[in-house]
Design a protein around this motif. Structure first.
Motif, PDB file in Angstrom:
ATOM      1  N   UNK A 172      -6.267  -0.194   8.729  1.00 40.44           N
ATOM      2  CA  UNK A 172      -5.410  -1.372   8.851  1.00 40.44           C
ATOM      3  C   UNK A 172      -6.177  -2.628   8.444  1.00 40.44           C
ATOM      4  N   UNK A 210       1.747   4.064   1.662  1.00 39.66           N
ATOM      5  CA  UNK A 210       1.808   4.855   2.898  1.00 39.66           C
ATOM      6  C   UNK A 210       2.816   5.965   2.703  1.00 39.66           C
ATOM      7  N   UNK A 217       2.578  -3.638   4.866  1.00 38.66           N
ATOM      8  CA  UNK A 217       2.571  -2.206   4.581  1.00 38.66           C
ATOM      9  C   UNK A 217       3.831  -1.490   5.021  1.00 38.66           C
ATOM     10  N   UNK A 234      -5.804   2.902  23.251  1.00 40.68           N
ATOM     11  CA  UNK A 234      -7.188   3.118  23.691  1.00 40.68           C
ATOM     12  C   UNK A 234      -7.618   2.001  24.641  1.00 40.68           C
ATOM     13  N   UNK A 273      -8.495  -5.963  19.755  1.00 37.49           N
ATOM     14  CA  UNK A 273      -8.305  -4.902  20.753  1.00 37.49           C
ATOM     15  C   UNK A 273      -9.538  -4.015  20.895  1.00 37.49           C
ATOM     16  N   UNK A 274     -10.216  -3.734  19.767  1.00 43.58           N
ATOM     17  CA  UNK A 274     -11.417  -2.911  19.839  1.00 43.58           C
ATOM     18  C   UNK A 274     -12.495  -3.623  20.645  1.00 43.58           C
ATOM     19  N   UNK A 321      -9.852   7.108  15.856  1.00 43.95           N
ATOM     20  CA  UNK A 321      -9.305   5.790  16.195  1.00 43.95           C
ATOM     21  C   UNK A 321      -9.949   4.716  15.325  1.00 43.95           C
ATOM     22  N   UNK A 338      -2.394   3.014  18.069  1.00 42.17           N
ATOM     23  CA  UNK A 338      -3.463   3.852  18.636  1.00 42.17           C
ATOM     24  C   UNK A 338      -4.607   3.026  19.239  1.00 42.17           C
ATOM     25  N   UNK A 339      -5.166   2.037  18.499  1.00 42.41           N
ATOM     26  CA  UNK A 339      -6.244   1.262  19.137  1.00 42.41           C
ATOM     27  C   UNK A 339      -5.806   0.571  20.426  1.00 42.41           C
ATOM     28  N   UNK A 382       0.015   3.297  13.226  1.00 38.15           N
ATOM     29  CA  UNK A 382      -1.428   3.159  12.972  1.00 38.15           C
ATOM     30  C   UNK A 382      -2.041   2.142  13.934  1.00 38.15           C
ATOM     31  N   UNK A 383      -1.313   1.041  14.208  1.00 41.59           N
ATOM     32  CA  UNK A 383      -1.871   0.002  15.073  1.00 41.59           C
ATOM     33  C   UNK A 383      -1.699   0.316  16.553  1.00 41.59           C
ATOM     34  N   UNK A 431       5.001   1.840   8.541  1.00 36.62           N
ATOM     35  CA  UNK A 431       3.892   2.748   8.835  1.00 36.62           C
ATOM     36  C   UNK A 431       2.791   2.068   9.634  1.00 36.62           C
ATOM     37  N   UNK A 432       2.755   0.753   9.546  1.00 35.86           N
ATOM     38  CA  UNK A 432       1.711   0.033  10.275  1.00 35.86           C
ATOM     39  C   UNK A 432       1.865   0.208  11.781  1.00 35.86           C
ATOM     40  N   UNK A 484       0.834  -1.209   0.000  1.00 34.52           N
ATOM     41  CA  UNK A 484       0.000   0.000   0.000  1.00 34.52           C
ATOM     42  C   UNK A 484       0.867   1.256   0.000  1.00 34.52           C
ATOM     43  N   UNK A 491       1.035  -6.519   9.696  1.00 39.72           N
ATOM     44  CA  UNK A 491       0.879  -5.194   9.111  1.00 39.72           C
ATOM     45  C   UNK A 491       2.190  -4.681   8.548  1.00 39.72           C
ATOM     46  N   UNK A 538      -4.973  -5.088   5.405  1.00 40.45           N
ATOM     47  CA  UNK A 538      -4.723  -6.514   5.579  1.00 40.45           C
ATOM     48  C   UNK A 538      -5.693  -7.349   4.745  1.00 40.45           C
ATOM     49  N   UNK A 587      -2.639  -7.705  18.922  1.00 37.53           N
ATOM     50  CA  UNK A 587      -1.933  -6.575  18.337  1.00 37.53           C
ATOM     51  C   UNK A 587      -0.533  -6.975  17.907  1.00 37.53           C
ATOM     52  N   UNK A 626      -7.913  -9.859  13.189  1.00 35.89           N
ATOM     53  CA  UNK A 626      -7.103  -9.630  14.391  1.00 35.89           C
ATOM     54  C   UNK A 626      -7.177  -8.179  14.836  1.00 35.89           C
ATOM     55  N   UNK A 674      -8.341   4.681  11.917  1.00 31.83           N
ATOM     56  CA  UNK A 674      -7.041   4.015  11.826  1.00 31.83           C
ATOM     57  C   UNK A 674      -7.216   2.498  11.812  1.00 31.83           C
ATOM     58  N   UNK A 701      -0.937  -8.736  14.632  1.00 34.00           N
ATOM     59  CA  UNK A 701      -1.365  -7.866  13.552  1.00 34.00           C
ATOM     60  C   UNK A 701      -0.266  -6.856  13.194  1.00 34.00           C
TER      61      UNK A 701
END
Lengths: 526, 418
Positions: free
Chosen positions: A206, A148, B213, B227, A226-227, A199, B223-224, B220-221, B216-217, A146, B209, A210, B202, A222, A202, B205
């Protein structure tokens, strides 16, 4: 509760949203459209699966407070579909999940329809924004990496469009269904929603990357874990918070066990203290502390022997001294509770007087902590307007007049004035309990916004003077019997045998006399 | 010498040896793909910095650092090109990043314990040993390709690593406290379902990631997961507050003069220790602790306080009445209903009691009888033993004697998981 009838304006609004959503999804359903049905079905099923657990009471919007993450924890799926699919197909993925997800209040049908339409429209807007910025090529495909950091741009645009569309639509339904003025309907919605959606954006990006990569959709799953866990913890958090409220209430009820005549007093003092504090323009987080200060102000009575608290007849100076220790006991008791902060000093000083004649330390004027002055006024007000064993409740205007008379000598005039203003505005009801002020939710707005962006509602509407339903049976003679204990405060305890309570909720207690009134009566100096 | 010293020494020694070997090898052979090493090292350092404001006793105070370390251990490809870094370099990067992030905390006087760092080094080494030799020899790509099976392979490895970490954590706790291994391991495994699974997911991933990618992944990863960390912290904070409030409620009896100062706290600590010794874990221990804290609350309902607050010396009927009054108060608090049952049943003969009530009864009687002085303590135990026909469960009394012989309840209450 919940109003079953939907106002006409809201019905029209929902119909318009449904039509618009239909129009948005139509291109994908046309025969010639090259809709990638496999991806649509996978994403739609995923979103529906994610929203299903939320049906089983995952959190209460009712619990108040600002809710940064709600059941919308699965918006990443929708944002990923906005990045992966053409707008019409992306809008379709939102529909099954929104239709299945839990509805908090009836009527369920219109709420589900509204939610599906709003979400579909928002996803469509997000997909349009992402498509315009070229998300298709930026995400890469298979082994092609990708692009980026450029990919962040369409993802951010999609999240922003999604968030804007949702808040605009939500504000609209609040305006039409709850009859809120337009300004109030939208106020604060966007500010609260932006950060969580960033959030989500983002995570959605991802997921999309993926999904397109050689690792396939499974790897994209995956990202959701976390969410999902945030969401779960969030529910736990609310459960624990409710447990904490219950524990605080248990502390108060433990006082009631010992001192049976003050039932409900603590909660009402908490409520009145919050009214004063809000009138003085305090920040929301301090309001919580004020409420706890009010609720817990008499917790030290747990330390006073029950025999003294319940004693019939006049108190000896010795017993009086024991009772006057209760602010210090209370302070000692809550010492270990970290978050109380300023409330602890309010508990210690709520019997101080502006002229220095109070206890325990005899502080003057500004030396008395602000919260303590607030709680003192609230405490005196509730003591006068609720029925005690020796005196019946006085009407609010009489109590207010007494407070104003004692302002300056006993009470801080600023606090008294604030209470008077707040009473003018909100009225007063003797039956307000902690449940209603802290844990209960929005008092039945007709169609609350479908998502959990938690609208913090104002206090439940309180009635002013209800017509006298039943007078408290409370022989004035009893009070007279005990007048020797209380005579020195003719100001605040003028007995008027004709005053009938105006409050329907006053519980009539067994009319035993109770010697210690602790609240309004000037300290008797032995 | 305490028996646990050997275990702790072995774990620390292994971690230290690994880090030294890692640094030595990296200095000697140089760094493969320094860009990746720098990026992951920075991520780990930032993750450790985010430990700021952690509540004491938090399960995983730096989830981002943990996830970053695991991702680096499982990193195969970087935006399509294969990487060549080995196990020792991974250890060196993880240790360097962690140290850089921890130093500011240490400077302010509250860094993480050494256990935590040693565990991190050992688990990351485990993950790296499982993956890197296979990957660098080409076996992984040859057998699994670079598609979905590869992703599941990573997830499987992370599950194994998490198990390994739980085993290690329980070992260390056992060495420190001497509690039975089974319940400790159960606690650790249960905790995995919480933030542990978010960290593992995480980690996987992030590795995927970056493979798809590039670097940069990572932001981006991150942040969640941050949280999630914030959510957990808020939850932990409200839990702490609730515990403090319950402790205040428990102290009410002391301030009212019903019980001697510190009684509730002592009974709670000792009951928890006995409960662990008897194999309770997780939620059962929490119930036991809360019940022990509030066991005397019924005395608040009495018009006159009991002489000296020692309910163990009252007639049985009176004890039972106070217990029922206490249960009534406890039912109104937000704690689990099981707590109220324990409080209500604390004065029954042991054959009718659930296990937590047996423990509370014996420990409460011990604290009431023992007072101060070693002689009184021995006498109190003797009286409990004499009461094992009806009042006190013999196993609980023996277990209490063992816990007391080991030095009481020292430093155990803080490890209860939710």
């Amino acid at each position: 509760m919940g109003v079953k009838v939907i106002p006409r304006a809201a019905a029209v609004y929902i119909c318009c949203a449904l039509l618009a959503a239909g129009a948005c999804t139509l291109p994908a359903l046309r025969p010639g459209a090259a809709t990638p049905w496999g991806t649509v079905a996978l994403l739609a099923a995923l979103y529906a699966l994610c929203e299903l657990p939320a049906r089983c009471r995952i959190l209460g919007r009712s619990l108040g407070g600002s809710v940064p993450m709600g059941t919308g924890s699965f918006f990443p799926v929708l944002l990923a579909s906005a990045l992966l699919l053409p707008p019409a197909a992306a809008a379709l993925t939102a529909v099954p999940g929104s239709l299945l997800a839990r509805v908090e209040e009836p009527p369920a049908g219109p709420r589900r329809a509204w939610r599906a339409a709003a979400t579909a429209l928002a996803v469509w807007a997000a997909a349009q924004a992402a498509g315009a910025l070229g998300s298709g090529t930026a995400l890469g495909h298979g082994p092609a990496a990708p692009d980026f950091p450029y990919a962040l741009l369409p993802a951010g645009a999609a999240a922003l469009a999604f968030c804007l569309a949702l808040t605009a639509l939500d504000g609209g339904i609040r305006a039409t269904a709850d009859g809120l003025p337009a300004g109030a309907a939208w106020r604060g919605l966007l500010g609260r929603a932006l950060a969580p959606h960033a959030v989500h954006g983002l995570a959605g990006l991802m997921m999309a990357v993926l999904w397109r990569s050689s690792y396939g959709p499974a790897a994209a799953l995956f990202v959701l874990l976390p969410m999902y866990i945030s969401c779960w913890v969030f529910a736990q958090y609310h459960r624990e918070r409710a447990a904490h409220q219950a524990t605080i209430r248990a502390l108060v009820q433990a006082v009631d066990i010992k001192d049976r005549y003050t039932r409900g007093h603590s909660e009402r003092v908490g409520h009145a203290s919050v009214l004063i504090a809000r009138e003085l323009g305090m920040a929301e987080d301090r309001l919580d502390v004020v409420r706890f200060a009010g609720i817990l102000h008499d917790v030290g009575k747990l330390g006073v022997p029950t025999r003294v608290l319940r004693k019939d007849g006049p108190l000896t100076p010795e017993e009086r001294r024991v009772i006057e220790l209760h602010p210090e006991y209370g302070h000692e008791m809550v010492r270990g509770i970290g978050f109380l902060g300023e409330a602890r000093s309010a508990i210690l000083h709520h019997h101080e007087r502006m002229d220095g004649s109070g206890y325990p330390y005899g502080l003057h004027g500004e030396q008395i902590p602000e919260f303590a002055r607030m709680v003192a006024v609230a405490d005196a007000f509730d003591a006068m307007t609720s029925t005690r064993s020796y005196s019946r409740a006085r009407p609010v205007p009489t109590a207010v007049a007494e407070l104003e008379r004692c302002a300056g000598s006993h009470f801080d005039p600023r606090m008294v004035a604030a209470l008077v203003r707040a009473l003018d505005r909100h009225g007063w009801q003797t039956g307000v309990t902690a449940d209603e002020t802290t844990a209960a939710g929005p008092p039945g707005g007709r169609v609350p916004p479908p998502r959990e962006e938690s609208v913090r509602t104002e206090d439940p509407p309180v009635r002013t003077e209800a017509p006298a339903a039943r007078a408290a049976e409370n022989p004035a003679a009893r009070a007279a019997e005990n007048s020797d204990v209380r005579t020195e405060a003719p100001d605040v305890r003028t007995e008027d045998p004709d005053v009938r309570t105006e409050h329907p909720d006053v519980r009539t207690k067994d009319p035993e006399p109770r010697p210690e009134d602790s609240d309004v009566r000037p300290k008797e100096r032995a | 010498m305490r028996p646990g010293v050997l275990t702790v020494g072995a774990v620390y020694g292994a971690a230290l040896l690994l880090s030294l070997a890692g640094f030595g090898a990296t200095l000697w052979y140089g760094v493969d793909e320094p860009g990746n090493a720098l990026a992951f090292g920075t991520l780990i350092a930032l993750g450790e910095l985010a430990r700021w404001g952690a509540v004491p006793g938090e399960r995983e105070a730096a989830p981002l650092a943990a996830a970053g370390a695991l991702a680096y251990a499982l990193l195969g490809t970087d935006a399509g090109t294969a990487t060549t870094h080995g196990v020792l370099q991974i250890v060196a990067v993880v240790v360097a990043g962690a140290l850089a992030g921890i130093v500011p905390h240490l400077a302010r006087g509250h860094g993480p314990g050494a256990d935590h760092v040693a565990r991190r080094i050992l688990t990351v080494t485990f993950a790296a040993l499982c993956f890197q030799p296979l990957y660098n020899s080409g076996a992984v790509v040859e057998h699994l390709g670079e598609g979905p099976p590869y992703a599941f392979f990573l997830l499987l490895l992370l599950c194994l690593t998490a198990l390994c970490d739980a085993v290690l954590a329980a070992l260390l706790l056992r060495a420190r406290t001497g509690f039975p291994y089974g319940p400790l391991l159960r606690d650790e495994l249960r905790a995995l379902l919480g933030i542990g699974s978010a960290v593992c997911a995480t980690g996987a991933v992030m590795a995927l990631g970056v493979a798809a990618a590039g670097l940069w992944a990572l932001p981006v990863l991150a942040v969640p997961l941050l949280l999630t960390q914030v959510s957990f912290r808020r939850y932990a904070a409200v839990r702490t507050v609730n515990r403090q409030t319950i402790a205040s409620l428990a102290r009410a009896t002391e301030i009212a003069g019903c019980t001697p100062p510190g009684h509730a706290r002592r009974v709670a600590a000792l009951s928890t220790a006995v409960g662990r010794e008897l194999g309770l874990s997780g939620p059962e221990l929490a119930v036991l602790e809360h019940a022990a804290l509030m066991h005397d609350i019924g005395q608040l309902s009495l018009v006159d306080p009991v002489e000296g607050g020692a309910t163990a010396l009252l007639p049985a009927e009176e004890q039972r009445r106070i217990a029922l009054l206490g249960g009534e108060v406890v039912r109104r608090t937000g704690v689990a209903a099981a707590v109220a049952v324990v409080v209500e049943r604390q004065a029954d003969p042991y054959r009718d009691q659930p296990l937590p009530a047996r423990i509370v009864r014996a420990v409460n009687a011990y604290d009431d009888l023992a007072g101060d002085g070693a002689g009184a303590a021995l006498e109190a135990l003797e009286r409990l033993r004499l009461g094992t026909a009806r009042d006190y469960h013999p196993d609980v009394v023996e277990c209490l004697a063992r816990v007391l012989a080991r030095g009481g309840a020292g430093g155990v209450t803080s490890t209860i998981a939710g």
